[in-house]
Design a protein around this motif. Structure first.
Motif, PDB file in Angstrom:
ATOM      1  N   MET A   1      -3.132  39.728 -84.030  1.00  0.00           N
ATOM      2  CA  MET A   1      -3.890  40.619 -84.883  1.00  0.00           C
ATOM      3  C   MET A   1      -5.394  40.373 -84.728  1.00  0.00           C
ATOM      4  SD  MET A   1      -1.630  42.407 -86.332  1.00  0.00           S
ATOM      5  CE  MET A   1       0.109  42.394 -86.730  1.00  0.00           C
ATOM      6  N   GLY A   2      -6.215  41.456 -85.041  1.00  0.00           N
ATOM      7  CA  GLY A   2      -7.657  41.287 -84.942  1.00  0.00           C
ATOM      8  C   GLY A   2      -8.246  42.150 -83.843  1.00  0.00           C
ATOM      9  N   ILE A   3      -9.371  41.684 -83.386  1.00  0.00           N
ATOM     10  CA  ILE A   3     -10.089  42.435 -82.349  1.00  0.00           C
ATOM     11  C   ILE A   3      -9.568  42.007 -80.978  1.00  0.00           C
ATOM     12  CG2 ILE A   3     -12.335  42.970 -81.358  1.00  0.00           C
ATOM     13  CD1 ILE A   3     -11.905  43.971 -84.223  1.00  0.00           C
ATOM     14  N   ARG A   4      -9.277  43.066 -80.167  1.00  0.00           N
ATOM     15  CA  ARG A   4      -8.797  42.792 -78.816  1.00  0.00           C
ATOM     16  C   ARG A   4      -9.537  43.704 -77.832  1.00  0.00           C
ATOM     17  NH1 ARG A   4      -2.182  42.157 -79.153  1.00  0.00           N
ATOM     18  NH2 ARG A   4      -2.190  40.362 -80.597  1.00  0.00           N
ATOM     19  N   TYR A   5      -9.431  43.317 -76.573  1.00  0.00           N
ATOM     20  CA  TYR A   5     -10.041  44.117 -75.487  1.00  0.00           C
ATOM     21  C   TYR A   5      -8.917  44.580 -74.562  1.00  0.00           C
ATOM     22  CZ  TYR A   5     -12.708  45.395 -71.356  1.00  0.00           C
ATOM     23  OH  TYR A   5     -13.232  46.075 -70.287  1.00  0.00           O
ATOM     24  N   LYS A   6      -8.988  45.850 -74.173  1.00  0.00           N
ATOM     25  CA  LYS A   6      -7.963  46.402 -73.284  1.00  0.00           C
ATOM     26  C   LYS A   6      -8.616  47.286 -72.221  1.00  0.00           C
ATOM     27  CE  LYS A   6      -3.877  47.353 -71.733  1.00  0.00           C
ATOM     28  NZ  LYS A   6      -3.075  46.348 -71.031  1.00  0.00           N
ATOM     29  N   LYS A   7      -8.184  47.058 -71.006  1.00  0.00           N
ATOM     30  CA  LYS A   7      -8.640  47.881 -69.876  1.00  0.00           C
ATOM     31  C   LYS A   7      -7.417  48.545 -69.250  1.00  0.00           C
ATOM     32  CE  LYS A   7     -11.045  47.715 -65.455  1.00  0.00           C
ATOM     33  NZ  LYS A   7     -11.728  46.859 -64.448  1.00  0.00           N
ATOM     34  N   PHE A   8      -7.447  49.894 -69.211  1.00  0.00           N
ATOM     35  CA  PHE A   8      -6.303  50.658 -68.697  1.00  0.00           C
ATOM     36  C   PHE A   8      -6.534  51.053 -67.229  1.00  0.00           C
ATOM     37  CE2 PHE A   8      -6.141  51.140 -73.263  1.00  0.00           C
ATOM     38  CZ  PHE A   8      -4.799  50.939 -73.532  1.00  0.00           C
ATOM     39  N   GLU A   9      -5.440  51.415 -66.543  1.00  0.00           N
ATOM     40  CA  GLU A   9      -5.483  51.816 -65.127  1.00  0.00           C
ATOM     41  C   GLU A   9      -5.996  53.254 -64.994  1.00  0.00           C
ATOM     42  OE1 GLU A   9      -4.945  49.798 -62.655  1.00  0.00           O
ATOM     43  OE2 GLU A   9      -4.358  48.149 -63.990  1.00  0.00           O
ATOM     44  N   PRO A  10      -6.561  53.568 -63.843  1.00  0.00           N
ATOM     45  CA  PRO A  10      -7.043  54.953 -63.636  1.00  0.00           C
ATOM     46  C   PRO A  10      -5.916  55.993 -63.672  1.00  0.00           C
ATOM     47  CG  PRO A  10      -8.020  53.454 -62.054  1.00  0.00           C
ATOM     48  CD  PRO A  10      -6.935  52.678 -62.753  1.00  0.00           C
ATOM     49  N   THR A  11      -4.671  55.558 -63.514  1.00  0.00           N
ATOM     50  CA  THR A  11      -3.527  56.488 -63.538  1.00  0.00           C
ATOM     51  C   THR A  11      -2.951  56.625 -64.943  1.00  0.00           C
ATOM     52  OG1 THR A  11      -2.026  54.659 -62.982  1.00  0.00           O
ATOM     53  CG2 THR A  11      -2.880  56.014 -61.152  1.00  0.00           C
ATOM     54  N   GLU A  12      -3.716  56.170 -65.947  1.00  0.00           N
ATOM     55  CA  GLU A  12      -3.255  56.258 -67.329  1.00  0.00           C
ATOM     56  C   GLU A  12      -4.290  57.027 -68.154  1.00  0.00           C
ATOM     57  OE1 GLU A  12      -0.744  52.116 -67.858  1.00  0.00           O
ATOM     58  OE2 GLU A  12      -2.920  52.083 -68.119  1.00  0.00           O
ATOM     59  N   GLN A  24     -11.583  58.598 -79.039  1.00  0.00           N
ATOM     60  CA  GLN A  24     -11.926  58.444 -77.624  1.00  0.00           C
ATOM     61  C   GLN A  24     -10.693  58.808 -76.787  1.00  0.00           C
ATOM     62  OE1 GLN A  24     -13.262  54.508 -76.608  1.00  0.00           O
ATOM     63  NE2 GLN A  24     -14.123  55.136 -74.614  1.00  0.00           N
ATOM     64  N   LYS A  25     -10.940  59.448 -75.624  1.00  0.00           N
ATOM     65  CA  LYS A  25      -9.831  59.812 -74.741  1.00  0.00           C
ATOM     66  C   LYS A  25     -10.351  59.959 -73.319  1.00  0.00           C
ATOM     67  CE  LYS A  25     -10.247  64.703 -75.975  1.00  0.00           C
ATOM     68  NZ  LYS A  25      -9.545  65.896 -76.507  1.00  0.00           N
ATOM     69  N   GLY A  26      -9.456  59.689 -72.357  1.00  0.00           N
ATOM     70  CA  GLY A  26      -9.848  59.804 -70.965  1.00  0.00           C
ATOM     71  C   GLY A  26      -8.985  58.927 -70.079  1.00  0.00           C
ATOM     72  N   LEU A  27      -9.242  59.014 -68.783  1.00  0.00           N
ATOM     73  CA  LEU A  27      -8.485  58.252 -67.802  1.00  0.00           C
ATOM     74  C   LEU A  27      -9.125  56.876 -67.592  1.00  0.00           C
ATOM     75  CD1 LEU A  27      -7.843  61.014 -65.086  1.00  0.00           C
ATOM     76  CD2 LEU A  27      -6.119  59.940 -66.560  1.00  0.00           C
ATOM     77  N   GLY A  28      -8.262  55.862 -67.549  1.00  0.00           N
ATOM     78  CA  GLY A  28      -8.703  54.514 -67.205  1.00  0.00           C
ATOM     79  C   GLY A  28      -9.746  53.943 -68.139  1.00  0.00           C
ATOM     80  N   LEU A  29      -9.639  54.190 -69.469  1.00  0.00           N
ATOM     81  CA  LEU A  29     -10.625  53.682 -70.422  1.00  0.00           C
ATOM     82  C   LEU A  29     -10.479  52.163 -70.600  1.00  0.00           C
ATOM     83  CD1 LEU A  29     -10.440  56.388 -73.229  1.00  0.00           C
ATOM     84  CD2 LEU A  29     -12.050  56.244 -71.311  1.00  0.00           C
ATOM     85  N   SER A  30     -11.571  51.585 -71.065  1.00  0.00           N
ATOM     86  CA  SER A  30     -11.564  50.154 -71.431  1.00  0.00           C
ATOM     87  C   SER A  30     -12.437  49.996 -72.684  1.00  0.00           C
ATOM     88  CB  SER A  30     -12.100  49.294 -70.286  1.00  0.00           C
ATOM     89  OG  SER A  30     -13.410  49.660 -69.950  1.00  0.00           O
ATOM     90  N   PHE A  31     -11.962  49.249 -73.682  1.00  0.00           N
ATOM     91  CA  PHE A  31     -12.692  49.148 -74.958  1.00  0.00           C
ATOM     92  C   PHE A  31     -12.093  48.004 -75.788  1.00  0.00           C
ATOM     93  CE2 PHE A  31      -9.550  52.542 -75.104  1.00  0.00           C
ATOM     94  CZ  PHE A  31      -8.661  52.044 -76.060  1.00  0.00           C
ATOM     95  N   PHE A  32     -12.885  47.649 -76.841  1.00  0.00           N
ATOM     96  CA  PHE A  32     -12.394  46.725 -77.855  1.00  0.00           C
ATOM     97  C   PHE A  32     -11.790  47.546 -78.988  1.00  0.00           C
ATOM     98  CE2 PHE A  32     -15.631  44.190 -75.717  1.00  0.00           C
ATOM     99  CZ  PHE A  32     -15.016  42.946 -75.616  1.00  0.00           C
ATOM    100  N   TYR A  33     -10.794  47.021 -79.613  1.00  0.00           N
ATOM    101  CA  TYR A  33     -10.168  47.753 -80.703  1.00  0.00           C
ATOM    102  C   TYR A  33      -9.600  46.767 -81.713  1.00  0.00           C
ATOM    103  CZ  TYR A  33      -5.628  46.630 -78.560  1.00  0.00           C
ATOM    104  OH  TYR A  33      -4.529  45.974 -78.039  1.00  0.00           O
ATOM    105  N   ASP A  86       6.918  60.866 -77.304  1.00  0.00           N
ATOM    106  CA  ASP A  86       6.279  59.648 -77.789  1.00  0.00           C
ATOM    107  C   ASP A  86       5.774  58.810 -76.619  1.00  0.00           C
ATOM    108  OD1 ASP A  86       5.415  57.474 -79.192  1.00  0.00           O
ATOM    109  OD2 ASP A  86       7.430  56.696 -79.608  1.00  0.00           O
ATOM    110  N   PHE A  87       4.429  58.710 -76.494  1.00  0.00           N
ATOM    111  CA  PHE A  87       3.792  57.864 -75.487  1.00  0.00           C
ATOM    112  C   PHE A  87       2.942  56.779 -76.168  1.00  0.00           C
ATOM    113  CE2 PHE A  87       4.521  61.690 -72.905  1.00  0.00           C
ATOM    114  CZ  PHE A  87       5.060  61.127 -71.758  1.00  0.00           C
ATOM    115  N   SER A  88       3.317  56.403 -77.361  1.00  0.00           N
ATOM    116  CA  SER A  88       2.515  55.422 -78.110  1.00  0.00           C
ATOM    117  C   SER A  88       2.506  54.079 -77.403  1.00  0.00           C
ATOM    118  CB  SER A  88       3.056  55.264 -79.545  1.00  0.00           C
ATOM    119  OG  SER A  88       4.418  54.816 -79.511  1.00  0.00           O
ATOM    120  N   TYR A  89       1.293  53.449 -77.461  1.00  0.00           N
ATOM    121  CA  TYR A  89       1.105  52.177 -76.774  1.00  0.00           C
ATOM    122  C   TYR A  89       1.545  51.051 -77.702  1.00  0.00           C
ATOM    123  CZ  TYR A  89      -1.216  48.370 -74.320  1.00  0.00           C
ATOM    124  OH  TYR A  89      -1.488  47.189 -73.678  1.00  0.00           O
ATOM    125  N   LYS A  90       2.380  50.125 -77.153  1.00  0.00           N
ATOM    126  CA  LYS A  90       2.867  48.992 -77.912  1.00  0.00           C
ATOM    127  C   LYS A  90       2.123  47.726 -77.482  1.00  0.00           C
ATOM    128  CE  LYS A  90       5.836  51.698 -79.845  1.00  0.00           C
ATOM    129  NZ  LYS A  90       5.694  52.106 -81.255  1.00  0.00           N
TER     130      LYS A  90
END
Length: 339
Positions: A1-12, A24-33, A86-90
């Motif tokens: 739990m808490g703040i995390r960083y995630k970087k997604f692939e360009p094919t996502e 926020q939306k787009g291909l291959g995003l990276s952010f803290f959440y 359903d394409f929710s990220y787990k």
């Protein structure tokens, strides 16, 4: 739990949602959440394959066939697809794989159900023999129908390709078709042999006919040659007959002219004889009262040797009663004649 960083692939394709709103939306995003306030939807931007195998598809002649193939598609409208599936990220990789597999399965099922409906409709208009060889036509029909289907648009899907791997009948039906096809092939083979034989016979007939036509042509040429020769001979004979007739006419005319000439000569000779006889008669009449000796003397004075000899024979004739035998040799007569 808490703040995390995630970087997604360009094919996502990532849709970041915070407190129910897309931030926020787009291909291959990276952010803290923040895991407590932020959720994400990750839609694959790659293509998917949906293999299918339809059994119990009925043809127009009430035969069951099975159709095997594959459908390739991709997600063209990510937001619409995320609302339908359903394409929710787990948080864990295993959970994400499970979600993605269920989403792909759901989309593939929709796609396959549509394909089965259109395949059934397509096969219902063809007999089993035609259906088994209509793979390309079926693939084209499925492509056209799936592209125009509203379900594809509702799920935000776009068709890439449809491939038909095989169309098979039931074993018994297939054996029957194979037997019928085998019989048809044998019949076609027999027909081909029959046609070849007929072709050979026809060629032989043509050759024989050509030979006969050649012989007939030669015979006709020979006939024409003989007729031409006979015609030439006839013309020659006619010409010769014409010449002979002309010669005969000329001979007749010449003989006629000769006859006239002879008649004229005879008439002239007769006239000359008559004139001489008349002259002699006149002369005799003139000397009728004159003494014979005087006439002889007058004649002797102007006579030539022939006349004198003739006078001597006259005198011998006058004294024939006094002459016993008178011999005149042939030589003497010849000599007198020459004189």
């Amino acid at each position: 739990m808490g703040i995390r960083y995630k970087k997604f692939e360009p094919t996502e394709y990532v849709i970041k949602v915070k407190r129910g709103e897309v931030v926020q939306k787009g291909l291959g995003l990276s952010f803290f959440y923040n895991t407590l306030t932020t959720s994400m939807i990750v839609v694959p931007a790659t293509a998917f394959d949906a293999p299918f195998a339809f059994d119990g598809i009925m043809t127009s002649d009430f035969q069951d066939v099975s159709v095997q193939g594959d459908i390739s598609y991709t997600i063209s409208d990510y937001e619409r697809a995320s609302r339908m599936v359903d394409f929710s990220y787990k948080n864990t990789k295993k959970e994400n794989q499970t979600v993605l597999a269920e989403a792909k399965q759901k989309m593939a099922k929709r796609m396959i159900n549509l394909a089965k409906v259109y395949a059934t409709k397509f096969m219902s208009t063809r007999d089993v023999r035609t259906a088994m060889i209509s793979g390309d036509a079926l693939a084209e029909a499925l492509r056209e129908n799936l592209k125009q289907d509203m379900t594809m648009r509702e799920f935000g899907l776009e068709l890439i390709s449809v491939s038909i791997l095989g169309i098979l009948a039931k074993p018994d039906t297939q054996k029957a078709l194979e037997a019928a096809t085998r019989e048809e092939i044998l019949r076609q083979q027999d027909d081909a042999i029959y046609k070849r034989r007929n072709a050979a016979i026809e060629q032989e007939r043509i050759v024989t006919e050509n030979e006969l036509n050649t012989e007939i042509s030669i015979a006709e040429k020979e006939k024409e040659k003989k007729e031409k020769e006979m015609e030439t001979k006839r013309l020659v004979l006619e010409k010769q007959a014409e010449l002979d007739a002309r010669k005969l006419r000329d001979d007749i005319r010449l003989e006629e002219e000769n006859r006239k000439l002879v008649e004229l000569q005879t008439e002239n000779a007769k006239k000359r004889s008559d004139a001489k006889a008349y002259d002699s008669a006149v002369l005799l009449k003139t000397f009728a009262g004159i003494d014979t000796e005087v006439v002889k003397a007058l004649a002797a004075s102007g006579m030539d040797s022939k006349a004198l000899i003739a006078k001597a024979f006259v005198e011998i004739g006058d004294k024939a009663d006094k002459i016993g035998v008178l011999n005149v040799s042939p030589d003497l007569l010849e000599a007198l004649a020459e004189k």
